[in-house]
Design a protein around this motif. Structure first.
Motif, mmCIF file in Angstrom:
data_model
loop_
_atom_site.group_PDB
_atom_site.id
_atom_site.type_symbol
_atom_site.label_atom_id
_atom_site.label_comp_id
_atom_site.label_asym_id
_atom_site.label_seq_id
_atom_site.Cartn_x
_atom_site.Cartn_y
_atom_site.Cartn_z
ATOM 1 N N PRO A 51 28.169 53.799 43.092
ATOM 2 C CA PRO A 51 29.362 54.229 42.355
ATOM 3 C C PRO A 51 29.560 53.363 41.108
ATOM 4 C CG PRO A 51 29.976 53.208 44.451
ATOM 5 C CD PRO A 51 28.482 53.297 44.426
ATOM 6 N N PRO A 52 30.041 53.974 40.025
ATOM 7 C CA PRO A 52 30.199 53.227 38.781
ATOM 8 C C PRO A 52 31.261 52.139 38.842
ATOM 9 C CG PRO A 52 31.023 55.460 38.540
ATOM 10 C CD PRO A 52 30.380 55.370 39.880
ATOM 11 N N SER A 53 32.226 52.301 39.716
ATOM 12 C CA SER A 53 33.259 51.257 39.807
ATOM 13 C C SER A 53 33.334 50.724 41.228
ATOM 14 C CB SER A 53 34.625 51.789 39.372
ATOM 15 O OG SER A 53 35.093 52.757 40.287
ATOM 16 N N ASP A 54 33.852 49.526 41.348
ATOM 17 C CA ASP A 54 34.016 48.850 42.629
ATOM 18 C C ASP A 54 35.440 48.289 42.643
ATOM 19 O OD1 ASP A 54 34.055 47.133 44.816
ATOM 20 O OD2 ASP A 54 32.085 46.265 44.390
ATOM 21 N N PRO A 55 36.393 49.107 43.104
ATOM 22 C CA PRO A 55 37.803 48.693 43.045
ATOM 23 C C PRO A 55 38.089 47.346 43.716
ATOM 24 C CG PRO A 55 37.644 51.013 43.591
ATOM 25 C CD PRO A 55 36.244 50.452 43.646
ATOM 26 N N GLU A 56 37.399 47.039 44.807
ATOM 27 C CA GLU A 56 37.628 45.752 45.467
ATOM 28 C C GLU A 56 37.186 44.596 44.583
ATOM 29 O OE1 GLU A 56 35.990 45.562 49.398
ATOM 30 O OE2 GLU A 56 36.978 47.427 50.013
ATOM 31 N N ARG A 57 36.001 44.725 43.983
ATOM 32 C CA ARG A 57 35.524 43.672 43.075
ATOM 33 C C ARG A 57 36.440 43.560 41.862
ATOM 34 N NH1 ARG A 57 32.314 40.155 40.816
ATOM 35 N NH2 ARG A 57 31.525 40.412 38.709
ATOM 36 N N GLU A 58 36.844 44.702 41.326
ATOM 37 C CA GLU A 58 37.726 44.680 40.163
ATOM 38 C C GLU A 58 39.037 43.956 40.480
ATOM 39 O OE1 GLU A 58 38.005 48.721 38.777
ATOM 40 O OE2 GLU A 58 35.826 48.833 38.505
ATOM 41 N N ALA A 59 39.578 44.190 41.675
ATOM 42 C CA ALA A 59 40.818 43.509 42.075
ATOM 43 C C ALA A 59 40.587 42.002 42.207
ATOM 44 C CB ALA A 59 41.342 44.095 43.387
ATOM 45 N N ARG A 60 39.443 41.625 42.804
ATOM 46 C CA ARG A 60 39.122 40.192 42.920
ATOM 47 C C ARG A 60 38.966 39.555 41.547
ATOM 48 N NH1 ARG A 60 35.449 42.103 46.736
ATOM 49 N NH2 ARG A 60 33.708 41.609 45.342
ATOM 50 N N GLN A 61 38.283 40.260 40.657
ATOM 51 C CA GLN A 61 38.074 39.730 39.308
ATOM 52 C C GLN A 61 39.398 39.575 38.557
ATOM 53 O OE1 GLN A 61 35.179 38.196 39.419
ATOM 54 N NE2 GLN A 61 34.794 38.826 37.325
ATOM 55 N N MET A 62 40.269 40.558 38.670
ATOM 56 C CA MET A 62 41.569 40.471 37.995
ATOM 57 C C MET A 62 42.343 39.263 38.507
ATOM 58 S SD MET A 62 41.679 42.650 35.634
ATOM 59 C CE MET A 62 43.385 42.520 35.179
ATOM 60 N N ALA A 63 42.334 39.054 39.821
ATOM 61 C CA ALA A 63 43.030 37.899 40.391
ATOM 62 C C ALA A 63 42.385 36.595 39.901
ATOM 63 C CB ALA A 63 43.006 37.966 41.922
ATOM 64 N N ARG A 64 41.064 36.568 39.881
ATOM 65 C CA ARG A 64 40.341 35.379 39.411
ATOM 66 C C ARG A 64 40.653 35.092 37.946
ATOM 67 N NH1 ARG A 64 35.561 35.512 36.806
ATOM 68 N NH2 ARG A 64 34.554 33.504 36.551
ATOM 69 N N LEU A 65 40.614 36.117 37.120
ATOM 70 C CA LEU A 65 40.889 35.928 35.694
ATOM 71 C C LEU A 65 42.337 35.523 35.451
ATOM 72 C CD1 LEU A 65 38.815 38.896 34.259
ATOM 73 C CD2 LEU A 65 38.251 36.451 34.177
ATOM 74 N N HIS A 66 43.244 36.088 36.240
ATOM 75 C CA HIS A 66 44.646 35.694 36.108
ATOM 76 C C HIS A 66 44.807 34.214 36.451
ATOM 77 C CE1 HIS A 66 48.879 35.201 37.240
ATOM 78 N NE2 HIS A 66 49.096 36.058 36.269
ATOM 79 N N GLN A 67 44.124 33.770 37.492
ATOM 80 C CA GLN A 67 44.171 32.360 37.893
ATOM 81 C C GLN A 67 43.607 31.466 36.781
ATOM 82 O OE1 GLN A 67 45.641 30.955 40.546
ATOM 83 N NE2 GLN A 67 45.115 28.951 39.713
ATOM 84 N N LEU A 68 42.467 31.861 36.228
ATOM 85 C CA LEU A 68 41.869 31.092 35.131
ATOM 86 C C LEU A 68 42.814 31.023 33.924
ATOM 87 C CD1 LEU A 68 38.181 32.385 35.207
ATOM 88 C CD2 LEU A 68 38.969 30.081 35.780
ATOM 89 N N ALA A 69 43.433 32.149 33.602
ATOM 90 C CA ALA A 69 44.366 32.184 32.475
ATOM 91 C C ALA A 69 45.559 31.257 32.739
ATOM 92 C CB ALA A 69 44.838 33.605 32.211
ATOM 93 N N THR A 70 46.039 31.271 33.963
ATOM 94 C CA THR A 70 47.154 30.398 34.328
ATOM 95 C C THR A 70 46.755 28.925 34.194
ATOM 96 O OG1 THR A 70 48.088 32.069 35.811
ATOM 97 C CG2 THR A 70 48.775 29.790 36.168
ATOM 98 N N GLU A 71 45.570 28.594 34.723
ATOM 99 C CA GLU A 71 45.073 27.223 34.638
ATOM 100 C C GLU A 71 44.876 26.772 33.186
ATOM 101 O OE1 GLU A 71 41.528 27.178 36.982
ATOM 102 O OE2 GLU A 71 42.626 27.519 38.859
ATOM 103 N N ALA A 72 44.500 27.730 32.329
ATOM 104 C CA ALA A 72 44.269 27.424 30.919
ATOM 105 C C ALA A 72 45.560 27.516 30.109
ATOM 106 C CB ALA A 72 43.225 28.359 30.342
ATOM 107 N N ASP A 73 46.665 27.780 30.794
ATOM 108 C CA ASP A 73 47.980 27.867 30.145
ATOM 109 C C ASP A 73 48.042 29.040 29.179
ATOM 110 O OD1 ASP A 73 50.538 26.883 30.222
ATOM 111 O OD2 ASP A 73 50.218 25.386 28.650
ATOM 112 N N LEU A 74 47.423 30.175 29.549
ATOM 113 C CA LEU A 74 47.414 31.366 28.711
ATOM 114 C C LEU A 74 48.320 32.477 29.216
ATOM 115 C CD1 LEU A 74 43.611 31.716 27.930
ATOM 116 C CD2 LEU A 74 45.408 30.918 26.396
ATOM 117 N N ASP A 75 49.013 32.257 30.294
ATOM 118 C CA ASP A 75 49.799 33.355 30.875
ATOM 119 C C ASP A 75 51.028 33.698 30.083
ATOM 120 O OD1 ASP A 75 50.762 30.840 31.717
ATOM 121 O OD2 ASP A 75 51.864 31.779 33.333
#
Length: 75
Positions: A51-75
């Protein structure tokens, strides 16, 4: 003394701008590599009928990127 202060400011400004220019280049080349990798993933998925998309991976990635943005003070 006034002239020296102006020279220092110009030197500092030039240094910051040079850093920004280097970071811009890093961002452009990093994005280009990311696009190459996502194209490769797309080809691999198409070749193997995945399948072209993987909703579970996409959700994990969004959470990971949000965490990185928070750590980098970008939120």
């Amino acid at each position: 003394r006034r002239r020296n202060v102006g020279e220092v400011r110009r030197t500092l400004l030039r240094g910051h701008r040079e850093s920004i220019d280097r970071l811009d280049a890093i961002l452009v080349y990093t994005l280009a590599e990311r696009f190459r990798q996502t194209k490769a993933v797309g080809r691999l998925k198409a070749e193997h009928g995945l399948p072209p998309s993987d909703p579970e991976r996409e959700a994990r990635q969004m959470a990971r990127l949000h965490q990185l943005a928070t750590e980098a003070d970008l939120d």
